[in-house]
Design a protein around this motif. Structure first.
Motif, PDB file in Angstrom:
ATOM      1  N   GLU A 310       0.781  -1.198   0.005  1.00 42.67           N
ATOM      2  CA  GLU A 310      -0.136  -0.035   0.145  1.00 42.67           C
ATOM      3  C   GLU A 310       0.697   1.213  -0.232  1.00 42.67           C
ATOM      4  OE1 GLU A 310      -2.707  -0.456   3.189  1.00 42.67           O
ATOM      5  OE2 GLU A 310      -3.706  -2.112   2.592  1.00 42.67           O
ATOM      6  N   GLU A 311       1.943   1.035  -0.021  1.00 44.74           N
ATOM      7  CA  GLU A 311       3.129   2.234  -0.100  1.00 44.74           C
ATOM      8  C   GLU A 311       2.855   3.183   1.073  1.00 44.74           C
ATOM      9  OE1 GLU A 311       3.321   4.402  -3.906  1.00 44.74           O
ATOM     10  OE2 GLU A 311       3.873   2.504  -4.896  1.00 44.74           O
ATOM     11  N   GLN A 312       2.834   2.551   2.091  1.00 45.61           N
ATOM     12  CA  GLN A 312       2.752   3.264   3.511  1.00 45.61           C
ATOM     13  C   GLN A 312       4.000   3.853   3.875  1.00 45.61           C
ATOM     14  OE1 GLN A 312       1.064   0.616   6.438  1.00 45.61           O
ATOM     15  NE2 GLN A 312      -0.755   0.336   5.300  1.00 45.61           N
ATOM     16  N   PHE A 313       4.960   3.200   3.504  1.00 47.53           N
ATOM     17  CA  PHE A 313       6.510   3.638   3.572  1.00 47.53           C
ATOM     18  C   PHE A 313       6.812   4.919   2.904  1.00 47.53           C
ATOM     19  CE2 PHE A 313       7.082  -0.768   5.092  1.00 47.53           C
ATOM     20  CZ  PHE A 313       7.521  -0.427   6.372  1.00 47.53           C
ATOM     21  N   GLU A 314       7.022   5.971   3.358  1.00 45.17           N
ATOM     22  CA  GLU A 314       7.068   7.351   2.606  1.00 45.17           C
ATOM     23  C   GLU A 314       8.873   7.718   2.551  1.00 45.17           C
ATOM     24  OE1 GLU A 314       4.714  10.216   4.165  1.00 45.17           O
ATOM     25  OE2 GLU A 314       2.794   9.208   3.641  1.00 45.17           O
ATOM     26  N   VAL A 315       9.175   8.278   1.440  1.00 46.55           N
ATOM     27  CA  VAL A 315      10.531   8.949   1.226  1.00 46.55           C
ATOM     28  C   VAL A 315      10.614  10.304   1.874  1.00 46.55           C
ATOM     29  CG1 VAL A 315      12.347   9.395  -0.306  1.00 46.55           C
ATOM     30  CG2 VAL A 315      11.056   7.556  -0.560  1.00 46.55           C
ATOM     31  N   TYR A 316      11.426  10.543   2.818  1.00 44.21           N
ATOM     32  CA  TYR A 316      11.588  11.924   3.467  1.00 44.21           C
ATOM     33  C   TYR A 316      13.171  12.225   3.226  1.00 44.21           C
ATOM     34  CZ  TYR A 316       7.539  13.087   6.160  1.00 44.21           C
ATOM     35  OH  TYR A 316       6.429  13.298   6.483  1.00 44.21           O
ATOM     36  N   LEU A 317      13.404  13.527   2.810  1.00 46.71           N
ATOM     37  CA  LEU A 317      14.670  13.731   2.142  1.00 46.71           C
ATOM     38  C   LEU A 317      15.115  14.577   3.287  1.00 46.71           C
ATOM     39  CD1 LEU A 317      13.741  14.226  -1.455  1.00 46.71           C
ATOM     40  CD2 LEU A 317      14.845  12.438  -0.541  1.00 46.71           C
ATOM     41  N   GLN A 318      16.542  14.625   3.393  1.00 45.81           N
ATOM     42  CA  GLN A 318      17.115  15.634   4.428  1.00 45.81           C
ATOM     43  C   GLN A 318      18.480  16.216   3.462  1.00 45.81           C
ATOM     44  OE1 GLN A 318      19.283  14.406   8.018  1.00 45.81           O
ATOM     45  NE2 GLN A 318      18.887  16.077   8.995  1.00 45.81           N
ATOM     46  N   PRO A 319      18.463  17.446   3.216  1.00 41.94           N
ATOM     47  CA  PRO A 319      19.420  18.110   2.537  1.00 41.94           C
ATOM     48  C   PRO A 319      20.898  17.907   2.914  1.00 41.94           C
ATOM     49  CG  PRO A 319      17.562  19.675   2.651  1.00 41.94           C
ATOM     50  CD  PRO A 319      17.490  18.357   3.835  1.00 41.94           C
ATOM     51  N   LYS A 320      22.020  17.873   2.181  1.00 39.68           N
ATOM     52  CA  LYS A 320      23.309  17.821   2.127  1.00 39.68           C
ATOM     53  C   LYS A 320      23.743  19.231   1.693  1.00 39.68           C
ATOM     54  CE  LYS A 320      23.755  12.969   1.777  1.00 39.68           C
ATOM     55  NZ  LYS A 320      23.985  11.908   0.805  1.00 39.68           N
ATOM     56  N   ILE A 321      24.427  20.038   2.557  1.00 42.68           N
ATOM     57  CA  ILE A 321      24.742  21.080   2.301  1.00 42.68           C
ATOM     58  C   ILE A 321      26.412  21.340   1.950  1.00 42.68           C
ATOM     59  CG2 ILE A 321      24.779  23.499   3.294  1.00 42.68           C
ATOM     60  CD1 ILE A 321      22.099  22.382   3.028  1.00 42.68           C
ATOM     61  N   ASN A 322      26.528  22.078   1.051  1.00 42.64           N
ATOM     62  CA  ASN A 322      27.898  22.197   0.412  1.00 42.64           C
ATOM     63  C   ASN A 322      28.331  23.618   1.282  1.00 42.64           C
ATOM     64  OD1 ASN A 322      30.244  23.406  -1.006  1.00 42.64           O
ATOM     65  ND2 ASN A 322      29.451  22.693  -2.832  1.00 42.64           N
ATOM     66  N   LEU A 323      29.380  23.479   1.924  1.00 45.05           N
ATOM     67  CA  LEU A 323      29.921  24.443   2.899  1.00 45.05           C
ATOM     68  C   LEU A 323      30.729  25.392   2.267  1.00 45.05           C
ATOM     69  CD1 LEU A 323      30.934  22.185   6.049  1.00 45.05           C
ATOM     70  CD2 LEU A 323      28.870  23.697   5.861  1.00 45.05           C
ATOM     71  N   ALA A 324      31.115  25.349   1.023  1.00 46.05           N
ATOM     72  CA  ALA A 324      31.448  26.329   0.308  1.00 46.05           C
ATOM     73  C   ALA A 324      30.683  27.463  -0.156  1.00 46.05           C
ATOM     74  CB  ALA A 324      32.390  25.789  -0.933  1.00 46.05           C
ATOM     75  N   THR A 325      29.280  27.037  -0.257  1.00 44.29           N
ATOM     76  CA  THR A 325      28.268  27.931  -0.956  1.00 44.29           C
ATOM     77  C   THR A 325      27.315  28.090   0.187  1.00 44.29           C
ATOM     78  OG1 THR A 325      27.211  26.163  -2.056  1.00 44.29           O
ATOM     79  CG2 THR A 325      29.029  27.309  -3.334  1.00 44.29           C
ATOM     80  N   ASP A 326      26.999  27.283   0.954  1.00 44.75           N
ATOM     81  CA  ASP A 326      25.919  27.149   1.790  1.00 44.75           C
ATOM     82  C   ASP A 326      24.413  26.824   1.266  1.00 44.75           C
ATOM     83  OD1 ASP A 326      26.868  27.454   4.403  1.00 44.75           O
ATOM     84  OD2 ASP A 326      26.548  29.512   4.706  1.00 44.75           O
ATOM     85  N   CYS A 327      24.763  26.315  -0.148  1.00 42.45           N
ATOM     86  CA  CYS A 327      23.533  25.926  -0.587  1.00 42.45           C
ATOM     87  C   CYS A 327      23.278  24.063  -0.738  1.00 42.45           C
ATOM     88  CB  CYS A 327      23.453  26.208  -1.982  1.00 42.45           C
ATOM     89  SG  CYS A 327      23.238  27.999  -2.128  1.00 42.45           S
ATOM     90  N   SER A 328      22.310  23.651  -0.761  1.00 46.50           N
ATOM     91  CA  SER A 328      22.194  22.298  -0.638  1.00 46.50           C
ATOM     92  C   SER A 328      22.898  21.590  -2.084  1.00 46.50           C
ATOM     93  CB  SER A 328      20.771  21.892  -0.756  1.00 46.50           C
ATOM     94  OG  SER A 328      20.195  22.208  -1.988  1.00 46.50           O
ATOM     95  N   TYR A 329      23.328  20.160  -1.939  1.00 47.02           N
ATOM     96  CA  TYR A 329      23.793  19.557  -2.942  1.00 47.02           C
ATOM     97  C   TYR A 329      23.377  18.221  -2.729  1.00 47.02           C
ATOM     98  CZ  TYR A 329      26.560  17.193  -6.419  1.00 47.02           C
ATOM     99  OH  TYR A 329      27.105  16.630  -7.508  1.00 47.02           O
ATOM    100  N   GLY A 330      22.111  18.044  -3.090  1.00 47.15           N
ATOM    101  CA  GLY A 330      21.465  16.538  -3.039  1.00 47.15           C
ATOM    102  C   GLY A 330      20.877  16.340  -1.399  1.00 47.15           C
TER     103      GLY A 330
END
Length: 693
Positions: A310-330
């Motif tokens: 029934e697809e009760q398991f859901e995907v949650y995402l936690q960003p990984k941050i590039n410390l050189a830019t303070d922006c997420s990378y995946g």
């Protein structure tokens, strides 16, 4: 119809042995010995064959009584019946025989019918006992133990009893390292101690349930349980003091004797599980919460098929941050269970259950497919997604079809392999390393990027890193738990990040929660961070909104541009790093913290000109290092105080002068990264001094 068995005849009179052989040869195989010593030798060589021993008492070399004394020293002979052949009715001899463990008597000369009957009766009785007695220890088997406990509970006695279940931690290691015979010796030692303890109590039933698991039913008092466990552990240390054996003991106090004994045992087992792996705790008492935990675990197991379908398991995402830019990378894909009745369930409730029961492999593959679907959707929408990493459990790492499964997934959804990163925990690398290396090599050839997760948690981290080809090193911020940032944990984490750079491995630190931690990671050149400071795990919709907001805002204001420079300087394969080494000007990079300097990196020209001149002596080398450090310490201290620090002139050796300039390229509260540049001014100094003169 009786199965043919082997009879051992022990008698020094050949005529009697021949007559006896004639009587029983049609039904039994026959071995014979002329004295007790010979019989023991034959028995040792045929222990699995001999069903009954017919023993004469009066013999040369070793008589029947001496034979029995030696025979009963061997526990492995306990279930072999001994029938004594005698020619007189001496009740003193009979008493002595019975005390020695003789099962039955037969008169000489032999009555064929009576002899056949007594042999068959002894064999039947032995087989019945063998089903009730454990072959190695001679203790009650599980079902015999249950019956005896039920009889004990049926007695009219108000005394409270306890059912105790215990096993030997790491018993498998004894069998593996020292062999099954030594393992049996340990089990037999436990059995002997239980027999000795049983003499202390009027009501005491004990047995071997399986392998290294034993059970006891005894009068309940806490001191009684302590006595039992301590006595067995002391006895085991006597077997071999190097084993460092520990028991895990669960106790169920029998307050409801209407329960099945098997259920009482199960409750003791639940209690015993609670002290597994806890070196300081050997005894745990059952309480009702344990049965509730078991029911919850069974519920989680029973629901898994429905939850996946029934697809009760859901995907949650936690960003990984590039410390050189303070922006997420995946991001990392994490599972959440949105149960239709119980709502959102924490991974801590179901992941450990699935790991213990081997179900985690199915959940892994479900998550991989969901992430592939998500990446495919983003690509179809014209997005340019960054990589998503998925976890690969131990079960799947050792799955021989792992490469095929992942290859089939990216082929089915037509996504580049580099968009699906694989996170493998370090502990999974510890077992069959050759097999894992082959698997990883195949995956990397397909284009997958592999992260070693939880690096530093194992005992062989460096060996694993040396042998395994990985693309990223993932480290937990737990090195800094309960510590100030200037503690030992900080030094360990700094060393790990720098080692990763020397091996050209980007590092990701997870569990980052504070600005101070972020500043620290930037200062030591860490590339990526993941944690609540930047973002919690979020639903796919929230992640998409997070990315959209980032794209709309562009790079965050206030980003330290020097972080990119620091990272590039650490990466020995980067163009910036190559340029650093090609520069004709000597350069050194220092870390300055709490008044102490640490040289982090130098270029080739610094190594050849400033310190490592091949023609200088060790004493001169030490002098140059000390002189440079003293001068720089003064300069760095000024900068930290906020004072102006201009160029400094420095005499490296006689008539060799350099001008040193210092630039801060990274900093946080108590640490600065300084770049020191050296310009040779020898000619200028000589000319200036000549003008002064």
């Amino acid at each position: 119809m009786y199965r043919k068995s082997t009879i051992l005849l022990v008698d020094d009179e050949e005529m009697i042995k021949r007559r006896l052989r004639d009587v029983i040869a049609d039904d039994y195989e026959v071995l014979d010995a002329s004295n007790g010593q010979e019989a023991l030798e034959i028995l040792a060589a045929n222990i699995d064959r001999v069903a009954v021993i017919v023993l004469d008492l009066i013999m040369p070399v070793m008589d029947g009584f001496q034979f029995m004394d030696e025979f009963r020293r061997h526990q492995e002979y306990d279930n072999i019946p001994v029938i004594v052949a005698t020619s007189n009715e001496d009740w003193h001899s009979e008493k002595k025989c019975l005390e020695a463990g003789v099962w039955d008597f037969v008169m000489k000369p032999y009555n064929p019918v009576l002899l056949q009957f007594r042999i068959r009766n002894a064999i039947d009785k032995s087989r019945m006992i063998m089903t009730e007695r454990d072959a190695v220890t001679g203790l009650f088997t599980r079902f015999k133990f249950y019956r005896e406990v039920r009889l004990l509970l049926s007695e009219e006695n108000e005394e409270t009893l306890a059912l105790v279940r215990f096993d030997i931690d790491r018993f498998k290691m004894i069998n593996n390292f020292y062999g099954a015979r030594e393992g049996d010796r340990v089990l037999q030692s436990v059995a002997s101690e239980l027999r000795r303890i049983s003499m202390v109590f009027d009501r005491f039933v004990y047995g071997r349930m399986e392998n290294d698991v034993f059970a006891v039913c005894m009068p309940f008092r806490e001191e009684n349980i302590d006595l039992l466990v301590n006595a067995i552990q002391i006895n085991l240390r006597k077997v071999n003091k190097d084993y460092n054996i520990k028991l895990s003991c669960g106790v169920y106090v029998i307050n409801d004797d209407t329960l099945d004994v098997s259920e009482m045992y199960d409750r003791a087992y639940l209690a015993a599980k609670s002290c597994k792996g806890k070196f300081v705790q050997s005894i745990v008492y059952y309480d009702e919460s344990m049965i509730e935990d078991m029911r919850q675990e069974q519920f989680i197991i029973n629901e898994v098929n429905r939850a996946i379908d029934e697809e009760q398991f859901e995907v949650y995402l936690q960003p990984k941050i590039n410390l050189a830019t303070d922006c997420s990378y995946g991001a990392e894909a994490l599972v959440r269970w949105n149960h239709p009745d119980k709502g959102m369930m924490s991974p801590g409730e179901f992941i450990p259950v699935y790991e213990r029961n081997g179900i985690i492999g199915r959940l892994d593959q479900y998550m991989w497919r969901q992430v592939c679907k998500l990446l495919r959707r983003w690509l179809d929408e014209g997005r340019h997604p960054n990589p998503i990493s998925v976890n690969v459990s131990r079960v799947n790492i050792y799955n021989p079809r792992l490469v095929q499964i992942l290859k089939k997934l990216i082929t089915e959804y037509q996504i580049p392999a580099e968009l699906l990163n694989l996170e493998l925990t370090e502990s999974a690398f510890m077992e069959d390393q050759d097999m894992i290396m082959r698997t990883m090599s195949s995956l990397r050839q397909l284009g997958f990027k592999i992260m070693m997760d939880d690096f530093g948690s194992g005992y062989s981290s460096l060996n694993v890193l040396k042998d395994m080809e990985v693309d990223y090193l993932k480290v937990d911020m737990k090195f800094l738990q309960d510590q100030e940032l200037n503690g030992k944990g900080e030094k360990v984490l700094t060393s790990v990040i720098r080692m990763a750079k020397w091996m050209h491995l980007p590092s990701i630190v997870e569990g980052v929660e504070t600005l101070e931690q972020v500043d620290f990671l930037k200062c030591i050149g860490c590339e990526y961070a993941q944690g609540y400071y930047y973002a919690k795990p979020m639903s796919v919709a929230d992640y998409e909104a997070f990315i959209a907001k980032e794209e709309a805002m562009g790079a965050k204001a206030g980003t330290d541009e020097n972080i990119a420079i620091i990272n590039e300087l650490w990466n020995t394969r980067s163009n910036t790093s190559r340029l650093f080494d090609l520069l004709e000007t000597p350069i050194a990079v220092y870390e300055y913290r709490h008044g102490k300097l640490e040289l982090l990196r130098t270029n080739i020209r610094y190594d050849s000109d400033i310190v490592f001149d091949k023609d200088i002596s060790e004493q001169e080398y030490a002098r140059r290092v000390q002189a440079e450090r003293e001068l720089l310490s003064q300069a760095f201290a000024k900068i930290v105080r906020g004072d102006f620090c201009g160029p400094m002139e420095y005499e490296l050796a006689a008539d060799i002068w350099y001008r040193m300039t210092v630039k801060v390229i990274g900093k946080r509260a108590d640490t600065m990264i300084m770049m020191v540049t050296f310009f040779e001014i020898s000619e200028y100094r000589i000319k200036r001094e000549a003008e002064w003169k």
